[in-house]
Design a protein around this motif. Structure first.
Motif, PDB file in Angstrom:
ATOM      1  N   GLN A 164    -114.230 -12.554  19.439  1.00 41.22           N
ATOM      2  CA  GLN A 164    -114.803 -13.154  18.235  1.00 41.22           C
ATOM      3  C   GLN A 164    -113.712 -13.600  17.257  1.00 41.22           C
ATOM      4  OE1 GLN A 164    -117.187  -9.815  17.082  1.00 41.22           O
ATOM      5  NE2 GLN A 164    -119.090 -10.642  17.969  1.00 41.22           N
TER       6      GLN A 164
ATOM      7  N   ASP B  76    -122.998  -9.925  15.581  1.00 39.05           N
ATOM      8  CA  ASP B  76    -122.849  -9.483  14.198  1.00 39.05           C
ATOM      9  C   ASP B  76    -122.971 -10.681  13.267  1.00 39.05           C
ATOM     10  OD1 ASP B  76    -120.254 -10.779  14.009  1.00 39.05           O
ATOM     11  OD2 ASP B  76    -119.419  -9.053  15.056  1.00 39.05           O
TER      12      ASP B  76
ATOM     13  N   GLU C 114    -120.994 -12.026  11.068  1.00 39.39           N
ATOM     14  CA  GLU C 114    -119.868 -12.955  11.004  1.00 39.39           C
ATOM     15  C   GLU C 114    -119.870 -13.933  12.172  1.00 39.39           C
ATOM     16  OE1 GLU C 114    -114.975 -12.844  10.587  1.00 39.39           O
ATOM     17  OE2 GLU C 114    -116.142 -10.990  10.482  1.00 39.39           O
TER      18      GLU C 114
ATOM     19  N   ASP D  25    -112.134 -17.510  17.181  1.00 41.07           N
ATOM     20  CA  ASP D  25    -112.982 -18.690  16.916  1.00 41.07           C
ATOM     21  C   ASP D  25    -113.724 -19.123  18.179  1.00 41.07           C
ATOM     22  OD1 ASP D  25    -114.154 -20.618  15.372  1.00 41.07           O
ATOM     23  OD2 ASP D  25    -112.490 -22.035  15.477  1.00 41.07           O
TER      24      ASP D  25
ATOM     25  N   THR E 275    -122.770 -16.384  11.786  1.00 37.36           N
ATOM     26  CA  THR E 275    -122.453 -17.350  10.730  1.00 37.36           C
ATOM     27  C   THR E 275    -121.469 -18.389  11.239  1.00 37.36           C
ATOM     28  OG1 THR E 275    -122.806 -15.663   9.029  1.00 37.36           O
ATOM     29  CG2 THR E 275    -121.559 -17.626   8.382  1.00 37.36           C
ATOM     30  N   GLY E 276    -120.493 -17.929  12.040  1.00 33.80           N
ATOM     31  CA  GLY E 276    -119.518 -18.855  12.619  1.00 33.80           C
ATOM     32  C   GLY E 276    -120.179 -19.864  13.532  1.00 33.80           C
TER      33      GLY E 276
END
Length: 421
Positions: A327, A360, A362, A330, A365-366
């Motif tokens: 993760q 998760d 993050e 990127d 969201t990515g």
């Protein structure tokens, strides 16, 4: 054509046989010529002339037969005419060109199980092993290995060659040879045979894994590819899978950085098979610094390489520490290309990887910020069952928090009929 074939009769002189068989050899180069020779009954007299006392007649006859057996119907008739014994006799010829043409012909016809059985029953394997065991015949080694590779597909042949010590000789020959094509063909022979579970067991008992790891270090890309493919096949054996943990996985990771995309694809396939349902091997691949080159392969031009790399990364992501490491590189942005691929296999593997890594806030969201939700939702409309299944799983993982669920609804996930999922 009938007149030419008639000149092959036993009553004719050898010089007539020579020029008639030469004529047919030249005619058989073209497809229409092959058909005419076969339809006019030319195969049977040509087989008879394989036992001629004249080397030119033998050479012309086997050359013509080699051209003819490119056609399946001719191969079937060849078996009925019991052509393998006289062909095996040609392997004892003092003329390399005759031996080579005989091996090339055997290589074609042993793609058929019946011919492999006939070769085995006529002690053909002993002759083939003797050829590769004779240094002076090194110009025949490549073709002899090709025939052996075909024969090893049958468990009966594998058992016979193992009992007579030929298999051990074959592996030693492959490991010690410095000729790339010989190494490559030997690895291909192992690959063909290793698709059978009992063959894999025999290979493991003979420590074939050490030979394959050696071949990974070859300077030839063809040998590296063949060795990687053999490791892929052998990885179906759990004991072999364990062996490659420390010897094999580090070398395969290095091949992921090759300039040759076929090498990278083959290495990724081997790693995919070795790490599937095997956390220890997945961890070994990560410890060998495999994550970065695997992510790099996700932008490859070869669909197979992308699918294989995604599989390895998904296997790694089953472990939380490795998932966090993936993760942090990127990964969601790297998955955009695969998610938008036209290849269903790549789409499926990419969606499965999203499901494995979007665990998760993050990471999710990515995925949203890089525009990954749109292509993911589009995969829900795929006509491929596995693509829809993996995309549904990924959407379920992403929708576990309200903002993502709202965004997914906006993109149309709730309008998809349930009977399409």
């Amino acid at each position: 054509m009938s007149s030419v074939i008639a000149q092959l009769s036993p009553e004719e002189e050898v010089v007539i046989h020579e020029f008639a068989s030469l004529c047919l050899a030249n005619i058989s180069v073209e497809y229409t010529g092959k058909v005419q020779i076969f339809e006019h009954g030319g195969l049977e007299p040509l087989i008879r002339l394989l036992s001629s006392p004249d080397p030119d007649v033998k050479k012309n006859s086997i050359e013509c037969i080699y051209n003819l057996v490119q056609d399946f119907q001719c191969r079937t008739t060849l078996q009925e005419l019991n052509a393998i014994p006289p062909m095996l006799e040609l392997l004892k010829s003092e003329y390399p060109i005759i031996q080579l043409l005989a091996l090339k012909t055997l290589n074609v016809i042993t793609n058929d199980k019946e011919s492999r059985t006939m070769l085995r029953e006529n002690q053909g394997l002993d002759q083939l092993i003797k050829i590769i065991d004779t240094k002076e015949l090194n110009d025949l080694h490549i073709e002899a290995l090709s025939v052996i590779a075909n024969c090893l597909e049958d468990m009966e042949t594998m058992t016979l060659i193992q009992q007579t010590g030929g298999l051990k000789k074959l592996l030693a020959f492959a490991e010690n040879s410095t000729i790339p094509d010989i190494q490559k063909n030997a690895a291909k022979a192992i690959t063909k045979a290793a698709y059978d579970a009992e063959n894999r067991k025999l290979f493991h008992e003979l420590e074939v894994e050490k030979c394959l790891v050696t071949l990974l270090g070859s300077e030839s890309d063809g040998t590296k590819i063949a060795a990687s493919q053999a490791i892929s096949a052998m990885s179906e054996n759990s004991s072999s899978k364990d062996f490659f943990n420390t010897q094999g996985i580090p070398q395969l990771v290095q091949l992921l950085k090759s300039d040759n995309e076929e090498v990278r694809e083959a290495a990724a396939l081997a790693l995919a098979n070795l790490t599937t349902c095997n956390p220890v091997n997945a961890n070994a691949a990560a410890e060998a610094d495999g994550i970065d080159p695997l992510i790099s392969i996700l932008s490859s031009k070869r669909d197979g390489a992308i699918a294989n790399a995604a599989t390895v990364l998904t296997n790694m992501a089953m472990q939380e520490p490795l998932r966090a490491s993936i993760q942090g590189r990127d990964i969601m942005h790297a998955l955009l290309g695969p998610l938008r691929s036209d290849n269903p296999v790549v789409q499926s593997k990419a969606a499965l990887m999203v499901a494995a890594t979007a665990c998760d806030v993050e990471a999710r969201t990515g995925l949203r910020n890089c525009g990954g939700l749109e292509p993911l939702v589009e995969l829900l409309y795929s006509k491929n069952d596995e693509v829809r299944r993996h995309a549904s799983w990924a959407v379920m993982v992403c929708a576990s928090e309200e903002p993502m669920a709202v965004e997914l609804c906006r993109l149309g996930t709730t309008t998809i009929p349930f009977n399409t999922l």
